[in-house]
Design a protein around this motif. Structure first.
Motif, PDB file in Angstrom:
ATOM      1  N   SER A   1       0.854  -1.150   0.081  1.00 58.37           N
ATOM      2  CA  SER A   1       0.158  -0.029   0.077  1.00 58.37           C
ATOM      3  C   SER A   1       0.943   1.813   0.442  1.00 58.37           C
TER       4      SER A   1
ATOM      5  N   SER B   1      -2.144  -0.179  -7.308  1.00 55.88           N
ATOM      6  CA  SER B   1      -3.543   0.385  -5.920  1.00 55.88           C
ATOM      7  C   SER B   1      -5.104   0.452  -6.727  1.00 55.88           C
TER       8      SER B   1
ATOM      9  N   THR C   1      -5.229  -0.846  -0.686  1.00 58.87           N
ATOM     10  CA  THR C   1      -3.873  -1.884  -0.098  1.00 58.87           C
ATOM     11  C   THR C   1      -4.877  -3.351  -0.569  1.00 58.87           C
TER      12      THR C   1
END
Length: 470
Positions: free
Chosen positions: A266, A294, A304
């Motif tokens: 992330s 992402s 994430t």
């Protein structure tokens, strides 16, 4: 090698082969209907010529698609009987409706369209091709709804006594969020294939038969097909973006496998190119675009994306010991080939339009070669898309409910599966040669002579014999 391996290969080969015909049938049915509508509204003879010309190619492809599609359903009882017992109550419902409603509608009105040129009123005849096109697209939806249950099971319960999945909410199956986005994504891919074929055939005649009296019709076909390809390319990207986010939600392992992402990140980067170890477990070199994975997976550039290792540990705890990771090199490269081949077709369509700007006539041999490659590119994109979709779900045949190894027929031996696999492969290879030869023969023949127009709405043709218009 055992019966499971061969059964999987057989289903994979027959499915990919069948899907070479499906997108062309779906896309051409609508595009031919549009061309006939243009002739109906304008009376311009070139639209009638193009309708009959591409309609003939559509019918050849439709016939082959029907033949190869029948084998698909037979395999559920032949090689995958345990799967059929487990999920037949649910999986059979949309397939039954597809056969009884959509395919009946499609095949009936295709027959009326074929034989109705000299007998039906123009409006009724036009309505028949639109009805056939609607049936074709409905057929695709019901089949995709059945497949989407395998990706994201909804509307069911497990009977504790029989151990079977039982249907509890059929509308939930039909409105599965995976089906709702897979359907428009598949349609967009189908128009990409159909538009590419129209461009390829039209461009060949424009360049090779420059002095033909029908050059104007072919020039229109190349422009028409190119715009279809460009619009379809945009639709594929838009629906694919939504599909990626839904996939990350319902099958996070598939998204991780598409990237070869082993650790949770992330934000997560998307690799345009990765060189890794042969088993796909170690990265050697990668060219990455920051934040893109992402965004593709979550809609948030800083979102994430869970990695393969974390998901494997989670699934082992949830479902028991075992590997829940698909074959990473297959998912990684099939995902990228899908995107690359689709974009390549769109780029060639843009080039074709550019070469015909301001009334110019294209003449480049390189453009002709690129144009002739166009139909193959989206076909490859569709094929790799389905390989990614099905291989990325492994080891599940119904995600979270049934492993693929548990769905194979226990009473079918390796020799029996090998025999049917070999026979089908040889038959399909023969059909492929026939299909290509027929398409090439009629594509090279060019648009037909339509000087003898069909009768008007008020023509008295009650005594006219039933005739095949092609």
């Amino acid at each position: 090698m055992d019966a499971l391996d061969v059964a999987r290969w057989q289903f994979g080969v027959t499915t990919v082969y069948h899907f070479l015909f499906v997108p062309l049938t779906i896309g051409l049915s609508v595009l031919v209907a549009i061309l006939q509508t243009m002739w109906h509204r304008t009376g311009n003879e070139r639209y009638l010529k193009l309708t009959k010309f591409y309609g003939k190619l559509f019918l050849i492809n439709f016939a082959m698609g029907v033949v190869t599609g029948i084998v698909q359903e037979f395999q559920f009882g032949m090689n995958w009987s345990d799967y059929s017992r487990f999920v037949g109550d649910i999986f059979g419902a949309p397939l039954a409706i597809e056969a009884l409603v959509a395919f009946f509608l499609e095949s009936t009105f295709i027959g009326l369209w074929i034989f109705g040129w000299d007998r039906l009123p123009k409006r009724a005849h036009l309505a028949s091709i639109w009805a056939a096109a609607i049936g074709t697209n409905l057929s695709a939806y019901f089949i995709l709804a059945a497949n989407s249950f395998m990706q994201n099971p909804v509307g069911y319960r497990i009977n504790p006594d029989s151990g079977r999945a039982e249907l509890t909410d059929f509308p939930a199956v039909l409105t599965n969020k995976v089906a709702l986005i897979t359907f428009p994504h598949t349609l967009a891919g189908s128009f990409l294939v159909a538009g590419s074929l129209i461009v390829a055939v039209g461009l060949w005649h424009v360049i090779r038969n420059r002095d033909s009296a029908d050059t104007g019709a072919y020039r229109f076909a190349t422009k028409f097909g190119s715009w279809v390809v460009l619009i379809a390319s945009a639709a594929v990207l838009f629906t694919g973006d939504i599909q990626g986010k839904i996939m990350t939600d319902v099958q996070p392992m598939k998204m991780a496998a598409a990237e070869g992402l082993y650790t949770t990140e992330s934000p997560a980067s998307f690799s345009v190119l990765t060189i890794g170890s042969l088993d796909g477990s170690r990265e050697v070199f990668a060219l990455k675009i920051p934040y893109l994975l992402s965004y593709l997976g979550t809609g948030d550039p800083n979102g994430t994306v869970h990695g393969i290792d974390d998901l494997q540990a989670q699934y082992a705890t949830q479902y028991g010991a075992g590997s829940y990771t698909p074959i990473i090199p297959v998912t990684y490269w099939s995902f990228r080939f899908m995107i690359a081949f689709g974009l390549a077709a769109g780029a060639i369509a843009l080039l074709v339009l550019w070469t015909q700007r301001k009334g110019r006539t294209p003449s480049s041999k390189w453009l002709l070669r690129a144009g002739l490659a166009m139909p193959v590119l989206p076909l490859l994109a569709n094929s790799f898309g389905w390989i990614f979709t099905e291989m990325g779900r492994q080891p599940w045949i119904v995600f979270g409910e049934m492993l693929t190894r548990n769905g194979v027929s226990r009473s079918v031996s390796l020799a029996e599966v090998l025999t049917s696999f070999t026979a089908f492969t040889l038959i399909y290879a023969t059909l492929a040669v026939i299909e290509v030869k027929l398409l090439l023969r009629y594509a090279k023949a060019g648009v037909p002579d339509v000087s003898e127009q069909p009768p008007t709405d008020d023509a008295d043709d009650a005594e006219r014999p039933l005739a095949f218009a092609y």
